[in-house]
Design an enzyme around this catalytic site. Structure first.
Site, mmCIF file in Angstrom:
data_model
loop_
_atom_site.group_PDB
_atom_site.id
_atom_site.type_symbol
_atom_site.label_atom_id
_atom_site.label_comp_id
_atom_site.label_asym_id
_atom_site.label_seq_id
_atom_site.Cartn_x
_atom_site.Cartn_y
_atom_site.Cartn_z
ATOM 1 C CG ASN A 162 4.868 -9.101 -2.391
ATOM 2 O OD1 ASN A 162 3.629 -9.579 -2.210
ATOM 3 N ND2 ASN A 162 5.386 -8.217 -1.511
ATOM 4 C CG HIS A 175 0.870 -8.660 0.163
ATOM 5 N ND1 HIS A 175 1.703 -6.926 0.092
ATOM 6 C CD2 HIS A 175 -0.250 -7.840 -0.141
ATOM 7 C CE1 HIS A 175 1.228 -6.256 -0.405
ATOM 8 N NE2 HIS A 175 -0.167 -6.506 -0.830
ATOM 9 C CD GLU A 182 4.530 -7.020 1.903
ATOM 10 O OE1 GLU A 182 4.848 -7.606 1.170
ATOM 11 O OE2 GLU A 182 3.347 -6.284 1.921
HETATM 12 C C1 F6R Z 1 -5.722 -4.305 1.499
HETATM 13 C C2 F6R Z 1 -4.629 -5.223 1.759
HETATM 14 C C3 F6R Z 1 -3.980 -5.831 0.093
HETATM 15 C C4 F6R Z 1 -4.594 -5.065 -1.355
HETATM 16 C C5 F6R Z 1 -3.617 -6.593 -2.009
HETATM 17 C C6 F6R Z 1 -3.762 -5.837 -3.199
HETATM 18 O O1 F6R Z 1 -6.607 -4.168 2.124
HETATM 19 O O2 F6R Z 1 -4.501 -5.679 2.355
HETATM 20 O O3 F6R Z 1 -3.296 -6.743 0.528
HETATM 21 O O4 F6R Z 1 -5.444 -6.440 -0.975
HETATM 22 O O5 F6R Z 1 -2.007 -4.921 -2.074
HETATM 23 O O6 F6R Z 1 -4.073 -4.536 -3.842
HETATM 24 P P1 F6R Z 1 -4.708 -4.209 -4.885
HETATM 25 O O7 F6R Z 1 -6.072 -4.723 -5.222
HETATM 26 O O8 F6R Z 1 -5.184 -3.036 -5.122
HETATM 27 O O9 F6R Z 1 -3.935 -5.084 -6.319
#
Ligand code: F6R
Length: 244
Positions: free
Chosen positions: A139, A141, A146
């Site tokens: 999304n 973030h 968020e």
């Molecule tokens: C991790 C964090 C999150 C992830 C995001 C992507 O410390 O803050 O913002 O970077 O959710 O996660 P993955 O890499 O698992 O797709």
């Protein structure tokens, strides 16, 4: 507006290796660099490449400090779902960094507002973040910021949405054990890093990567703020770049 540099790689492994090289040359230039780090699946190929580089004595983290983006509230570092545990297991215990020089927000502090202020103070005392590694959520973030939050927040507490808790419940014995809150650097904190390194891989990230880099700059896509930063490099695989 500075142009975001995009490094394209054939797959996630190669994207991770390329991003790792940016951190390695930063540490060569500045052995006491402050690195902002992230958890999740996207950074794992970077961490594996950094482990290999340390084993091959191509780089040393002896003078490096690290600050992580976020942590769950209420999980001790010994809990296998805490972000401290993730960092220790996937990176820190395999490289020559002094564990005392690694920081993850303190989600166990009884005074969470004080923990947020203390984290900002740690970053300031270190002289700021030289390079902040980010993943991106489906999304848009970054950290736990968020959509429809705001762009100015510093380290703060967020309430996890039911859908996030539901998605994470598979890692816990029951939904009741999934944390309800997290502590995260705000977009304001992230934006202050001198360099931003975004790692984005997989076909499921293609839509969000396109809106983050080419769409309107809006809190509805938190990562879109990166368009205003002066030094961003995106490491992405061909699948994530398929809509460019
Ligand atoms: C991790 C964090 C999150 C992830 C995001 C992507 O410390 O803050 O913002 O970077 O959710 O996660 P993955 O890499 O698992 O797709």
């Amino acid at each position: 507006m500075a142009r975001i540099k995009i490094v394209s790689a054939p797959n996630a492994l190669e994207a991770g290796k390329a991003a790792a090289e940016q951190f390695i040359s930063l540490i060569h230039d500045k052995p006491n660099a402050v690195l902002g780090l992230a958890t999740g699946s996207s950074p794992l190929p970077i961490y594996n490449a950094l482990r290999d580089a340390v084993a091959a004595k191509r780089v040393s983290f002896a003078g490096v400090h690290s600050v992580n983006l976020d942590e769950y509230v209420g999980l001790p570092g010994t809990h296998d779902q805490s972000y401290r545990y993730f960092m220790n297991e996937n990176l820190f215990r395999h490289i020559d960094i002094d564990i005392a020089n690694t920081y993850v927000p303190d989600g166990m502090n009884e005074d969470l507002d004080a923990a947020c202020d203390a984290y900002e103070q740690i970053i300031e005392d270190l002289g700021g973040v030289d390079a902040q590694l980010l993943g991106i959520g489906l999304n848009g973030h970054i950290g736990f910021n968020e959509p429809a939050g705001d762009f100015f927040k510093r380290t703060h507490i967020v309430e996890l949405t039911e859908s996030t808790r539901d998605a994470n419940k598979r890692f816990f014995a029951s939904i009741d054990e999934v944390p309800t809150h997290a502590i995260t650097m705000g977009i304001g904190t992230i934006f202050d890093a001198k360099k931003i390194v975004l790692i984005c891989t997989g076909a499921n990230k293609a839509v969000v990567l396109r809106s983050a880099l080419n769409g309107p700059i809006s809190p509805h896509t938190p990562a879109s703020i990166l368009q205003l930063h002066s030094d961003v490099t995106v490491y992405a695989d061909e699948a994530a770049l398929s809509l460019f």
